[in-house]
Enzyme design. Structure first.
Site, PDB file in Angstrom:
ATOM      1  CG  HIS A  23      -1.964  -1.054   1.202  1.00  0.00           C
ATOM      2  ND1 HIS A  23      -3.312  -0.780   1.104  1.00  0.00           N
ATOM      3  CD2 HIS A  23      -1.875  -2.410   1.250  1.00  0.00           C
ATOM      4  CE1 HIS A  23      -3.999  -1.915   1.097  1.00  0.00           C
ATOM      5  NE2 HIS A  23      -3.141  -2.910   1.190  1.00  0.00           N
ATOM      6  CG  ASP A 121      -4.937   2.134   2.197  1.00  0.00           C
ATOM      7  OD1 ASP A 121      -5.893   1.372   2.479  1.00  0.00           O
ATOM      8  OD2 ASP A 121      -4.003   1.789   1.449  1.00  0.00           O
ATOM      9  CB  ALA A 345      13.977  -9.013  -5.395  1.00  0.00           C
ATOM     10  CD  GLN A 347       7.699  -7.558  -8.274  1.00  0.00           C
ATOM     11  OE1 GLN A 347       7.919  -8.475  -7.496  1.00  0.00           O
ATOM     12  NE2 GLN A 347       6.491  -7.067  -8.458  1.00  0.00           N
ATOM     13  CG  HIS A 362       1.100 -12.056  -4.691  1.00  0.00           C
ATOM     14  ND1 HIS A 362       2.002 -11.372  -5.473  1.00  0.00           N
ATOM     15  CD2 HIS A 362       0.686 -11.160  -3.760  1.00  0.00           C
ATOM     16  CE1 HIS A 362       2.114 -10.133  -5.034  1.00  0.00           C
ATOM     17  NE2 HIS A 362       1.323  -9.967  -4.001  1.00  0.00           N
ATOM     18  CD1 TRP A 365      -3.522  -2.055  -8.949  1.00  0.00           C
ATOM     19  CD2 TRP A 365      -4.250  -3.792 -10.153  1.00  0.00           C
ATOM     20  NE1 TRP A 365      -3.978  -1.568 -10.154  1.00  0.00           N
ATOM     21  CE2 TRP A 365      -4.426  -2.624 -10.916  1.00  0.00           C
ATOM     22  CE3 TRP A 365      -4.642  -5.018 -10.708  1.00  0.00           C
ATOM     23  CZ2 TRP A 365      -4.973  -2.629 -12.201  1.00  0.00           C
ATOM     24  CZ3 TRP A 365      -5.186  -5.028 -11.991  1.00  0.00           C
ATOM     25  CH2 TRP A 365      -5.338  -3.846 -12.720  1.00  0.00           C
ATOM     26  CG  ASN A 366       1.343  -2.343  -5.815  1.00  0.00           C
ATOM     27  OD1 ASN A 366       0.611  -1.470  -6.249  1.00  0.00           O
ATOM     28  ND2 ASN A 366       1.586  -2.481  -4.525  1.00  0.00           N
ATOM     29  CD  GLU A 370       5.659  -3.252  -9.452  1.00  0.00           C
ATOM     30  OE1 GLU A 370       6.224  -4.353  -9.248  1.00  0.00           O
ATOM     31  OE2 GLU A 370       5.356  -2.465  -8.534  1.00  0.00           O
ATOM     32  N   GLY A 385      -6.855 -11.398  -0.323  1.00  0.00           N
ATOM     33  CA  GLY A 385      -7.281 -10.071  -0.772  1.00  0.00           C
ATOM     34  C   GLY A 385      -8.154 -10.171  -2.008  1.00  0.00           C
ATOM     35  CD  GLN A 387      -3.138 -11.640  -3.544  1.00  0.00           C
ATOM     36  OE1 GLN A 387      -3.024 -12.858  -3.420  1.00  0.00           O
ATOM     37  NE2 GLN A 387      -2.494 -10.781  -2.762  1.00  0.00           N
TER      38      GLN A 387
END
EC number: 2.4.1.91
Length: 487
Positions: A23, A121, A345, A347, A362, A365-366, A370, A385, A387
């Site tokens: 978030h 948020d 890492a 990403q 997984h 959304w991020n 990406e 969530g 997902q």
């Protein structure tokens, strides 16, 4: 004279991110975007979360205000200021309680600084009423896309899963532009009286009372659902993503989401990727919160080895002398072929590397945005969530990924798939990797996601759909701050 006075004034926006990397990272990017459009941006966070924002504050892009996190008052360990540290359902309830306890302290900070707008948020349901006290607009940030927002609203409003004979029986989500089928086992399961469920239910009503919603997405990715969310559900919303594109320098991409000082040169994984052929490596990462059971990690390791593909695998485990979750001799056999990263890492840089051919994700959304931005096909493995909704956008609507076969929503982030029933088998992992990396289907999938990636890049450029939406929002907020009242 009045016009001169207005031009000298600067829009000041407060940002309140939920205390979890998934978030905080996009909301930091959003603050940077508003800053690039001339706003003064201040992030409110807790002392132990402050290092996440240090690079942006050092560069003068954002300001930081600290607020005490009431860990002890909520019954949490003293150093638990991030949802990434939650290990039980009981801790989740206490963490939610703590986010409510900061309300009076946040109100004092607002009174002291008097910003013109609050971006908070979605988990901070109380923020809308606090903003109203100061007669400033509160903008919602959900951290997901239009498709998942529409799907989750439809499921909560119509309850299509309530009369099914079993958790594995499928149902169609009503009132959506596409026919989307799901099962009850893929839906979030929280006890009705839990703190988290109370917050989710309250969030829907409070969202309608907020000034509007900021969405980290771009119109070309989900046009039907952007329209549906606005016109059918009646939400005022602005799409301004992918927000990760605000990080243009290599150093910014390398440091994004890292607490430690980090540069691209320090990451051996990037040098390792330099030695690989284009589109030959599978990147495996499940975000900052998922902790798979050892039995599931063993299946992943075995499936990756059986696929024959090179891989980079991010695992949230410290190295031990004896590691039962790895097949005997695995790391020796995989030398030069597989790389295990046991820490954070970079990403975005990994996904942008030409050696990456697919991403096992997984479906956070991020991560999806990406991957799309980098033009990388996905193997979808949703866990919790929203997902499982996100997976449908990837595998069915856009066909830019293949499902690995995850069917059960996880109530806990720790020891996920410890039970045999929910575990994804090595054969399914091997098959999904082969499908996404080899053959005609892989070529077609790669072509589709590459086109979406080009659309994503154009969306944030001057004149693009996201650039224009952000510009319009900044203009509207300036008018509210210096030329009128909140509606």
């Amino acid at each position: 004279m009045a016009m001169e006075t207005k031009s000298c004034q600067q829009l000041h926006i407060f940002f309140l991110p939920f205390m979890a990397r998934g978030h905080s990272i996009p909301l930091t990017d959003i603050a940077k975007l508003f800053s690039s459009h001339g706003a003064r941006c201040t992030i409110v966070t807790t002392p132990l979360n402050a290092p996440l924002f240090s690079k942006a504050t050092q560069r003068g892009e954002i300001e930081l205000v600290l607020i005490k996190f009431p860990s002890a008052e909520a019954g949490l360990p003293q150093d638990c200021e991030s949802a990434d540290l939650i290990t039980t359902q009981d801790m989740l309830g206490k963490f939610v309680k703590a986010t409510f306890l900061i309300e009076p302290h946040f109100e004092k900070i607002l009174d002291e600084h008097r910003p013109h707008c609050l971006v908070a948020d979605a988990f901070f349901t109380w923020a809308t009423d606090v903003a109203a006290k100061f007669r400033i607009p509160r903008l919602y940030f959900h951290g997901t896309g239009f498709f998942a927002l529409c799907a989750s609203l439809s499921v909560m409003m119509y309850q299509p899963h309530s009369n099914l004979s079993s958790d594995s029986e499928s149902f169609v989500i009503p009132n959506l532009p596409d026919e989307i089928k799901m099962t009850r086992s893929q839906l979030p399961v929280f006890p009705d009286e839990s703190e988290f469920m109370k917050m989710l239910k309250a969030s829907i009503e409070i969202e309608e009372r907020s000034y509007g919603v900021i969405v980290n997405s771009f119109y070309e990715l989900e046009p039907a659902y952007a329209n549906h969310y606005r016109k059918v559900f009646g939400r005022k919303a602005w799409h301004i993503g992918p927000v990760s594109f605000c990080n243009k320098a290599i150093e910014d991409k390398a440091e994004r989401g890292s607490i430690k000082s980090s540069t691209a040169e320090k990451h051996e994984c990037l040098k390792w990727l330099d030695s690989k052929k284009p589109r030959s490596v599978v990147y495996v990462s499940f975000g900052s919160m998922v902790r798979f059971a050892d039995s599931q990690l063993l299946e992943i390791a075995t499936g990756l080895e059986a696929s024959g593909q090179d891989f980079i695998w991010v695992v949230k485990k410290e190295k031990k002398e004896v590691e039962e979750w790895l097949p005997e001799g695995f790391e020796k056999r995989m030398e030069g072929k597989g790389l295990i990263i046991r820490d954070w890492a970079p990403q975005v840089l990994i996904l942008e590397h030409e050696a990456i051919g697919a991403f096992v994700t997984h479906c956070g959304w991020n991560s999806i945005l990406e991957a799309v931005s980098a033009g990388v096909p996905m193997i979808t493995w949703p866990v919790f969530g929203e997902q499982f909704y996100n997976e449908k956008l990837v595998t069915e609507i856009h066909r830019i990924g293949v499902p690995v076969g995850s069917e059960k929503w996880a109530l806990s982030f720790v020891d996920v798939n410890a039970e045999t029933e929910g575990r994804v088998r090595r054969e399914a992992i091997e098959e999904a990797v082969t499908r996404i990396m080899v053959g005609d289907e892989a070529v077609e999938t790669r072509s589709r996601v590459k086109e979406l990636g080009e659309n994503a890049r154009r969306a944030v450029e001057e004149g693009g759909s996201s650039f224009l939406d952000l510009s319009a929002l900044v203009g509207e907020l300036n008018d509210l701050a210096f030329g009128g009242l909140v509606e």
